[in-house]
Motif scaffolding. Structure first.
Motif, PDB file in Angstrom:
ATOM      1  N   MET A  32       0.851  -1.177   0.000  1.00  0.00           N
ATOM      2  CA  MET A  32       0.000   0.000   0.000  1.00  0.00           C
ATOM      3  C   MET A  32       0.889   1.229   0.000  1.00  0.00           C
ATOM      4  SD  MET A  32      -1.469  -0.494   3.792  1.00  0.00           S
ATOM      5  CE  MET A  32      -1.321   1.008   4.685  1.00  0.00           C
ATOM      6  N   GLU A  33       0.321   2.354  -0.380  1.00  0.00           N
ATOM      7  CA  GLU A  33       1.081   3.589  -0.432  1.00  0.00           C
ATOM      8  C   GLU A  33       0.750   4.455   0.766  1.00  0.00           C
ATOM      9  OE1 GLU A  33       1.045   5.676  -4.116  1.00  0.00           O
ATOM     10  OE2 GLU A  33       1.179   3.824  -5.267  1.00  0.00           O
ATOM     11  N   ALA A  34       1.790   5.120   1.288  1.00  0.00           N
ATOM     12  CA  ALA A  34       1.625   6.034   2.411  1.00  0.00           C
ATOM     13  C   ALA A  34       2.605   7.182   2.241  1.00  0.00           C
ATOM     14  CB  ALA A  34       1.871   5.309   3.726  1.00  0.00           C
ATOM     15  N   THR A  35       2.292   8.307   2.872  1.00  0.00           N
ATOM     16  CA  THR A  35       3.148   9.484   2.822  1.00  0.00           C
ATOM     17  C   THR A  35       3.675   9.766   4.218  1.00  0.00           C
ATOM     18  OG1 THR A  35       1.794  10.405   1.055  1.00  0.00           O
ATOM     19  CG2 THR A  35       3.233  11.932   2.220  1.00  0.00           C
ATOM     20  N   ILE A  36       4.989   9.945   4.348  1.00  0.00           N
ATOM     21  CA  ILE A  36       5.570  10.294   5.645  1.00  0.00           C
ATOM     22  C   ILE A  36       5.245  11.756   5.917  1.00  0.00           C
ATOM     23  CG2 ILE A  36       7.713  10.606   6.930  1.00  0.00           C
ATOM     24  CD1 ILE A  36       8.845   8.219   5.357  1.00  0.00           C
ATOM     25  N   VAL A  37       4.640  12.033   7.074  1.00  0.00           N
ATOM     26  CA  VAL A  37       4.253  13.395   7.423  1.00  0.00           C
ATOM     27  C   VAL A  37       5.016  13.935   8.627  1.00  0.00           C
ATOM     28  CG1 VAL A  37       1.963  13.221   6.388  1.00  0.00           C
ATOM     29  CG2 VAL A  37       2.274  12.582   8.780  1.00  0.00           C
ATOM     30  N   ASP A  38       5.751  13.083   9.347  1.00  0.00           N
ATOM     31  CA  ASP A  38       6.521  13.518  10.505  1.00  0.00           C
ATOM     32  C   ASP A  38       7.540  12.432  10.814  1.00  0.00           C
ATOM     33  OD1 ASP A  38       7.268  15.083  12.716  1.00  0.00           O
ATOM     34  OD2 ASP A  38       5.903  14.007  14.047  1.00  0.00           O
ATOM     35  N   SER A  39       8.658  12.808  11.435  1.00  0.00           N
ATOM     36  CA  SER A  39       9.632  11.792  11.819  1.00  0.00           C
ATOM     37  C   SER A  39      10.248  12.141  13.159  1.00  0.00           C
ATOM     38  CB  SER A  39      10.725  11.657  10.760  1.00  0.00           C
ATOM     39  OG  SER A  39      11.506  12.828  10.696  1.00  0.00           O
ATOM     40  N   ASN A  40      10.679  11.123  13.881  1.00  0.00           N
ATOM     41  CA  ASN A  40      11.366  11.277  15.152  1.00  0.00           C
ATOM     42  C   ASN A  40      12.653  10.485  15.034  1.00  0.00           C
ATOM     43  OD1 ASN A  40      12.344  10.882  17.777  1.00  0.00           O
ATOM     44  ND2 ASN A  40      10.306  11.103  18.657  1.00  0.00           N
ATOM     45  N   GLU A  41      13.745  11.177  14.722  1.00  0.00           N
ATOM     46  CA  GLU A  41      15.028  10.507  14.497  1.00  0.00           C
ATOM     47  C   GLU A  41      15.518   9.786  15.744  1.00  0.00           C
ATOM     48  OE1 GLU A  41      16.737  10.081  11.649  1.00  0.00           O
ATOM     49  OE2 GLU A  41      15.080  11.039  10.617  1.00  0.00           O
ATOM     50  N   GLY A  42      15.297  10.372  16.921  1.00  0.00           N
ATOM     51  CA  GLY A  42      15.758   9.756  18.163  1.00  0.00           C
ATOM     52  C   GLY A  42      15.113   8.407  18.415  1.00  0.00           C
ATOM     53  N   ALA A  43      13.810   8.317  18.183  1.00  0.00           N
ATOM     54  CA  ALA A  43      13.081   7.065  18.393  1.00  0.00           C
ATOM     55  C   ALA A  43      13.064   6.216  17.139  1.00  0.00           C
ATOM     56  CB  ALA A  43      11.652   7.361  18.834  1.00  0.00           C
ATOM     57  N   LYS A  44      13.600   6.764  16.032  1.00  0.00           N
ATOM     58  CA  LYS A  44      13.608   6.071  14.738  1.00  0.00           C
ATOM     59  C   LYS A  44      12.206   5.636  14.328  1.00  0.00           C
ATOM     60  CE  LYS A  44      18.360   4.801  14.850  1.00  0.00           C
ATOM     61  NZ  LYS A  44      19.414   3.893  14.772  1.00  0.00           N
ATOM     62  N   THR A  45      11.259   6.572  14.472  1.00  0.00           N
ATOM     63  CA  THR A  45       9.886   6.307  14.045  1.00  0.00           C
ATOM     64  C   THR A  45       9.465   7.395  13.062  1.00  0.00           C
ATOM     65  OG1 THR A  45       8.919   7.581  15.859  1.00  0.00           O
ATOM     66  CG2 THR A  45       9.230   5.210  16.228  1.00  0.00           C
ATOM     67  N   VAL A  46       8.469   7.076  12.254  1.00  0.00           N
ATOM     68  CA  VAL A  46       7.860   8.042  11.354  1.00  0.00           C
ATOM     69  C   VAL A  46       6.346   7.975  11.509  1.00  0.00           C
ATOM     70  CG1 VAL A  46       9.701   8.068   9.638  1.00  0.00           C
ATOM     71  CG2 VAL A  46       7.868   6.414   9.410  1.00  0.00           C
ATOM     72  N   LYS A  47       5.715   9.108  11.265  1.00  0.00           N
ATOM     73  CA  LYS A  47       4.255   9.167  11.232  1.00  0.00           C
ATOM     74  C   LYS A  47       3.877   9.146   9.764  1.00  0.00           C
ATOM     75  CE  LYS A  47       0.421  12.076  12.767  1.00  0.00           C
ATOM     76  NZ  LYS A  47       0.098  13.356  13.428  1.00  0.00           N
ATOM     77  N   ILE A  48       2.991   8.227   9.388  1.00  0.00           N
ATOM     78  CA  ILE A  48       2.597   8.114   7.987  1.00  0.00           C
ATOM     79  C   ILE A  48       1.102   8.366   7.827  1.00  0.00           C
ATOM     80  CG2 ILE A  48       4.468   6.542   7.382  1.00  0.00           C
ATOM     81  CD1 ILE A  48       2.435   4.256   7.448  1.00  0.00           C
ATOM     82  N   ARG A  49       0.759   8.892   6.655  1.00  0.00           N
ATOM     83  CA  ARG A  49      -0.647   9.089   6.294  1.00  0.00           C
ATOM     84  C   ARG A  49      -0.995   8.059   5.246  1.00  0.00           C
ATOM     85  NH1 ARG A  49      -0.812  14.288   4.139  1.00  0.00           N
ATOM     86  NH2 ARG A  49      -0.498  13.417   2.086  1.00  0.00           N
ATOM     87  N   ILE A  50      -2.013   7.267   5.544  1.00  0.00           N
ATOM     88  CA  ILE A  50      -2.497   6.253   4.609  1.00  0.00           C
ATOM     89  C   ILE A  50      -3.736   6.831   3.944  1.00  0.00           C
ATOM     90  CG2 ILE A  50      -3.351   3.901   4.333  1.00  0.00           C
ATOM     91  CD1 ILE A  50      -1.894   3.295   7.019  1.00  0.00           C
ATOM     92  N   GLU A  51      -3.637   7.082   2.645  1.00  0.00           N
ATOM     93  CA  GLU A  51      -4.745   7.704   1.939  1.00  0.00           C
ATOM     94  C   GLU A  51      -5.624   6.648   1.270  1.00  0.00           C
ATOM     95  OE1 GLU A  51      -3.542  11.164  -0.346  1.00  0.00           O
ATOM     96  OE2 GLU A  51      -1.593  10.975   0.600  1.00  0.00           O
ATOM     97  N   GLY A  52      -6.878   6.999   1.062  1.00  0.00           N
ATOM     98  CA  GLY A  52      -7.771   6.117   0.335  1.00  0.00           C
ATOM     99  C   GLY A  52      -8.579   5.185   1.200  1.00  0.00           C
TER     100      GLY A  52
END
Length: 54
Positions: free
Chosen positions: A11-31
């Motif tokens: 599936m496709e998602a867009t990264i909208v935020d990241s936390n380098e320290g925790a090595k996580t990203v917030k993604i938006r799943i469209e559709g």
């Protein structure tokens, strides 16, 4: 397209935020749709190493 429970899908998602320290990203799943009529967006936070850039 024929899919079954337990199948892995892409599936496709867009990264909208990241936390380098925790090595996580917030993604938006469209559709995604809540009621088969209304378009919706979903945001989740996941480990950034789980993605491939396309």
């Amino acid at each position: 397209m024929n899919v079954n429970i337990g199948d892995k899908v892409k599936m496709e998602a867009t990264i909208v935020d990241s936390n380098e320290g925790a090595k996580t990203v917030k993604i938006r799943i469209e559709g995604l749709q809540e009621d088969n009529y209304t378009p919706a967006e979903r945001y989740i936070r996941v480990k950034s190493g789980n993605f491939e850039k396309q």
